[in-house]
Write a protein that holds these residues in place. Sequence first.
Motif, PDB file in Angstrom:
ATOM      1  N   CYS A 158       0.855  -1.185   0.000  1.00 36.93           N
ATOM      2  CA  CYS A 158       0.000   0.000   0.000  1.00 36.93           C
ATOM      3  C   CYS A 158       0.895   1.241   0.000  1.00 36.93           C
ATOM      4  CB  CYS A 158      -0.900   0.004   1.217  1.00 36.93           C
ATOM      5  SG  CYS A 158      -2.261   1.196   1.136  1.00 36.93           S
ATOM      6  N   CYS A 159       0.575   2.214  -0.783  1.00 40.24           N
ATOM      7  CA  CYS A 159      -0.650   2.329  -1.587  1.00 40.24           C
ATOM      8  C   CYS A 159      -0.243   2.685  -3.012  1.00 40.24           C
ATOM      9  CB  CYS A 159      -1.561   3.423  -1.044  1.00 40.24           C
ATOM     10  SG  CYS A 159      -2.064   3.198   0.678  1.00 40.24           S
ATOM     11  N   ASN A 160      -1.107   2.416  -4.001  1.00 40.17           N
ATOM     12  CA  ASN A 160      -0.812   2.804  -5.369  1.00 40.17           C
ATOM     13  C   ASN A 160      -1.267   4.248  -5.617  1.00 40.17           C
ATOM     14  OD1 ASN A 160      -3.587   2.715  -5.736  1.00 40.17           O
ATOM     15  ND2 ASN A 160      -3.568   0.799  -6.912  1.00 40.17           N
ATOM     16  N   ALA A 161      -1.191   4.686  -6.872  1.00 44.90           N
ATOM     17  CA  ALA A 161      -1.511   6.083  -7.196  1.00 44.90           C
ATOM     18  C   ALA A 161      -2.966   6.428  -6.886  1.00 44.90           C
ATOM     19  CB  ALA A 161      -1.207   6.359  -8.669  1.00 44.90           C
ATOM     20  N   LEU A 162      -3.829   5.420  -6.836  1.00 47.61           N
ATOM     21  CA  LEU A 162      -5.245   5.647  -6.529  1.00 47.61           C
ATOM     22  C   LEU A 162      -5.548   5.478  -5.040  1.00 47.61           C
ATOM     23  CD1 LEU A 162      -6.902   3.772  -9.543  1.00 47.61           C
ATOM     24  CD2 LEU A 162      -6.445   6.232  -9.307  1.00 47.61           C
ATOM     25  N   GLY A 163      -4.503   5.220  -4.261  1.00 45.58           N
ATOM     26  CA  GLY A 163      -4.697   5.043  -2.831  1.00 45.58           C
ATOM     27  C   GLY A 163      -5.127   3.649  -2.446  1.00 45.58           C
TER      28      GLY A 163
ATOM     29  N   PRO B  48      -4.851  -4.818  -7.352  1.00 48.37           N
ATOM     30  CA  PRO B  48      -5.405  -3.736  -6.537  1.00 48.37           C
ATOM     31  C   PRO B  48      -6.795  -4.114  -6.008  1.00 48.37           C
ATOM     32  CG  PRO B  48      -4.607  -2.920  -8.653  1.00 48.37           C
ATOM     33  CD  PRO B  48      -4.645  -4.413  -8.750  1.00 48.37           C
ATOM     34  N   LEU B  49      -7.067  -3.682  -4.784  1.00 46.12           N
ATOM     35  CA  LEU B  49      -8.341  -4.012  -4.141  1.00 46.12           C
ATOM     36  C   LEU B  49      -9.232  -2.779  -4.084  1.00 46.12           C
ATOM     37  CD1 LEU B  49      -7.082  -6.077  -1.056  1.00 46.12           C
ATOM     38  CD2 LEU B  49      -7.634  -6.918  -3.353  1.00 46.12           C
ATOM     39  N   SER B  50     -10.489  -2.979  -4.391  1.00 40.84           N
ATOM     40  CA  SER B  50     -11.513  -1.962  -4.180  1.00 40.84           C
ATOM     41  C   SER B  50     -12.316  -2.401  -2.961  1.00 40.84           C
ATOM     42  CB  SER B  50     -12.420  -1.829  -5.406  1.00 40.84           C
ATOM     43  OG  SER B  50     -13.431  -0.874  -5.180  1.00 40.84           O
ATOM     44  N   GLU B  51     -12.116  -1.721  -1.827  1.00 40.86           N
ATOM     45  CA  GLU B  51     -12.619  -2.193  -0.534  1.00 40.86           C
ATOM     46  C   GLU B  51     -13.812  -1.354  -0.064  1.00 40.86           C
ATOM     47  OE1 GLU B  51      -9.090  -3.696   2.047  1.00 40.86           O
ATOM     48  OE2 GLU B  51      -8.418  -1.838   1.077  1.00 40.86           O
ATOM     49  N   PRO B  52     -15.041  -1.828  -0.270  1.00 42.92           N
ATOM     50  CA  PRO B  52     -16.220  -1.049   0.115  1.00 42.92           C
ATOM     51  C   PRO B  52     -16.442  -0.965   1.617  1.00 42.92           C
ATOM     52  CG  PRO B  52     -16.881  -3.202  -0.688  1.00 42.92           C
ATOM     53  CD  PRO B  52     -15.407  -3.093  -0.939  1.00 42.92           C
ATOM     54  N   TYR B  53     -15.805  -1.831   2.379  1.00 42.67           N
ATOM     55  CA  TYR B  53     -16.012  -1.886   3.825  1.00 42.67           C
ATOM     56  C   TYR B  53     -15.128  -0.897   4.585  1.00 42.67           C
ATOM     57  CZ  TYR B  53     -12.157  -5.020   2.687  1.00 42.67           C
ATOM     58  OH  TYR B  53     -11.019  -5.551   2.142  1.00 42.67           O
ATOM     59  N   VAL B  54     -14.179  -0.242   3.910  1.00 44.89           N
ATOM     60  CA  VAL B  54     -13.209   0.615   4.579  1.00 44.89           C
ATOM     61  C   VAL B  54     -13.818   1.965   4.939  1.00 44.89           C
ATOM     62  CG1 VAL B  54     -11.079   1.932   4.232  1.00 44.89           C
ATOM     63  CG2 VAL B  54     -11.163  -0.475   3.598  1.00 44.89           C
ATOM     64  N   THR B  55     -13.513   2.430   6.150  1.00 44.12           N
ATOM     65  CA  THR B  55     -13.883   3.771   6.603  1.00 44.12           C
ATOM     66  C   THR B  55     -12.634   4.646   6.584  1.00 44.12           C
ATOM     67  OG1 THR B  55     -15.676   2.970   8.013  1.00 44.12           O
ATOM     68  CG2 THR B  55     -14.766   5.134   8.538  1.00 44.12           C
ATOM     69  N   LEU B  56     -12.707   5.781   5.881  1.00 45.37           N
ATOM     70  CA  LEU B  56     -11.597   6.715   5.782  1.00 45.37           C
ATOM     71  C   LEU B  56     -11.983   8.043   6.435  1.00 45.37           C
ATOM     72  CD1 LEU B  56     -10.503   6.148   2.067  1.00 45.37           C
ATOM     73  CD2 LEU B  56      -9.602   5.042   4.118  1.00 45.37           C
ATOM     74  N   GLN B  57     -10.974   8.810   6.762  1.00 42.36           N
ATOM     75  CA  GLN B  57     -11.232  10.149   7.273  1.00 42.36           C
ATOM     76  C   GLN B  57     -11.626  11.066   6.125  1.00 42.36           C
ATOM     77  OE1 GLN B  57      -7.693  11.347   9.383  1.00 42.36           O
ATOM     78  NE2 GLN B  57      -8.313  10.343  11.268  1.00 42.36           N
ATOM     79  N   PRO B  58     -12.441  12.077   6.409  1.00 40.64           N
ATOM     80  CA  PRO B  58     -12.833  13.017   5.355  1.00 40.64           C
ATOM     81  C   PRO B  58     -11.611  13.643   4.670  1.00 40.64           C
ATOM     82  CG  PRO B  58     -14.150  13.369   7.328  1.00 40.64           C
ATOM     83  CD  PRO B  58     -13.082  12.388   7.702  1.00 40.64           C
ATOM     84  N   GLY B  59     -11.660  13.682   3.345  1.00 42.68           N
ATOM     85  CA  GLY B  59     -10.578  14.291   2.584  1.00 42.68           C
ATOM     86  C   GLY B  59      -9.428  13.362   2.267  1.00 42.68           C
ATOM     87  N   THR B  60      -9.490  12.097   2.741  1.00 43.58           N
ATOM     88  CA  THR B  60      -8.419  11.139   2.457  1.00 43.58           C
ATOM     89  C   THR B  60      -8.861  10.152   1.380  1.00 43.58           C
ATOM     90  OG1 THR B  60      -9.175   9.618   4.193  1.00 43.58           O
ATOM     91  CG2 THR B  60      -7.552  11.287   4.816  1.00 43.58           C
ATOM     92  N   THR B  61      -7.896   9.652   0.631  1.00 46.60           N
ATOM     93  CA  THR B  61      -8.187   8.656  -0.401  1.00 46.60           C
ATOM     94  C   THR B  61      -7.372   7.382  -0.212  1.00 46.60           C
ATOM     95  OG1 THR B  61      -6.545   9.684  -1.857  1.00 46.60           O
ATOM     96  CG2 THR B  61      -8.836  10.382  -2.120  1.00 46.60           C
TER      97      THR B  61
ATOM     98  N   SER C 204      -4.570   3.504   3.658  1.00 48.90           N
ATOM     99  CA  SER C 204      -3.684   3.384   4.808  1.00 48.90           C
ATOM    100  C   SER C 204      -2.931   4.692   4.979  1.00 48.90           C
ATOM    101  CB  SER C 204      -2.688   2.227   4.639  1.00 48.90           C
ATOM    102  OG  SER C 204      -1.782   2.175   5.736  1.00 48.90           O
ATOM    103  N   LYS C 205      -2.841   5.125   6.210  1.00 52.10           N
ATOM    104  CA  LYS C 205      -2.121   6.369   6.506  1.00 52.10           C
ATOM    105  C   LYS C 205      -0.631   6.204   6.286  1.00 52.10           C
ATOM    106  CE  LYS C 205      -1.588   9.798  10.210  1.00 52.10           C
ATOM    107  NZ  LYS C 205      -1.980  10.139  11.606  1.00 52.10           N
ATOM    108  N   ILE C 206      -0.123   4.990   6.510  1.00 51.77           N
ATOM    109  CA  ILE C 206       1.300   4.726   6.339  1.00 51.77           C
ATOM    110  C   ILE C 206       1.483   3.703   5.226  1.00 51.77           C
ATOM    111  CG2 ILE C 206       1.871   5.267   8.735  1.00 51.77           C
ATOM    112  CD1 ILE C 206       1.948   2.254   9.285  1.00 51.77           C
ATOM    113  N   PRO C 207       2.523   3.859   4.400  1.00 52.96           N
ATOM    114  CA  PRO C 207       2.791   2.867   3.350  1.00 52.96           C
ATOM    115  C   PRO C 207       3.445   1.620   3.945  1.00 52.96           C
ATOM    116  CG  PRO C 207       4.456   4.578   3.315  1.00 52.96           C
ATOM    117  CD  PRO C 207       3.459   4.985   4.357  1.00 52.96           C
TER     118      PRO C 207
END
Length: 250
Positions: free
Chosen positions: A144-149, A157-170, A173-176
């Motif tokens: 983690c993470c690629n250019a699309l986050g 690459p995974l498209s994860e519908p269950y993930v909760t992110l902070q507003p304004g983040t894409t 993961s906060k850390i690679p």
Amino acid sequence: MTETTMPADDISAGSRRRTRQKGALLFLRDILIIFVVALLVSFLVKTFLVRSFYIPSASMEQTLQIDDRILVNELVPDLVTLERGDVVVFRDPGGWLGPTPEPDAPPITVAADWVLSLIGLSASDSDDHLIKRLIGLPGDHVVCCNALGQMSVNDVPLSEPYVTLQPGTTDVSKIPFDVVVPNNSLWVMGDNRYNSRDSRYNREQPGNGFVPIDNVVGRAFVISWPVAHWGWLDNYPEVFGSVPDAEPAK
């Protein structure tokens, strides 16, 4: 010599009284037997099949809320294979959880909780376990993470519908990170990615953030309480379906 006899009414009343007493004793005996059998069956189910836990933190929001109760299938992983996306409960591999103070509860509450824990309706040791989503199996390359986050597993690459992110983040993961999961271990992450002390944040602990498969208690499969939150816990096979198997790491 005169023989004294009791009136028929007195004999009948005494017989009815003895019958009632015997019936009451038989009823109490049957209730006791039913209770003991039910307790034994519940204990066996809790020990070998299903166990209840409560959720103490927000690390799995919005999938799981604080104080939700879940049922865990204890046949996983001994008899049922672990799969990517499973929500798993596991014992602390060491250092993931801080010291937990003993709750100051009345003796009657402690005793009641102990009885309920025997039949799987309470989990007095929930504070000694963690719950996360299984992302990487042995041998998997997790990055983690690629250019699309996005995070990728074995270059998918995974498209994860269950993930909760902070507003304004894409980024999911906060850390690679870039890891290969060792044999007999798992890489796990919370769905609330910016508020979960999971594999990413325990790289300095014993096991380097990986969870030994032997520490897995089971797979959570349903939210049992409160009623408003009831529902099955999905492992999202469509997210991980295209991820190829990996050779076990050495």
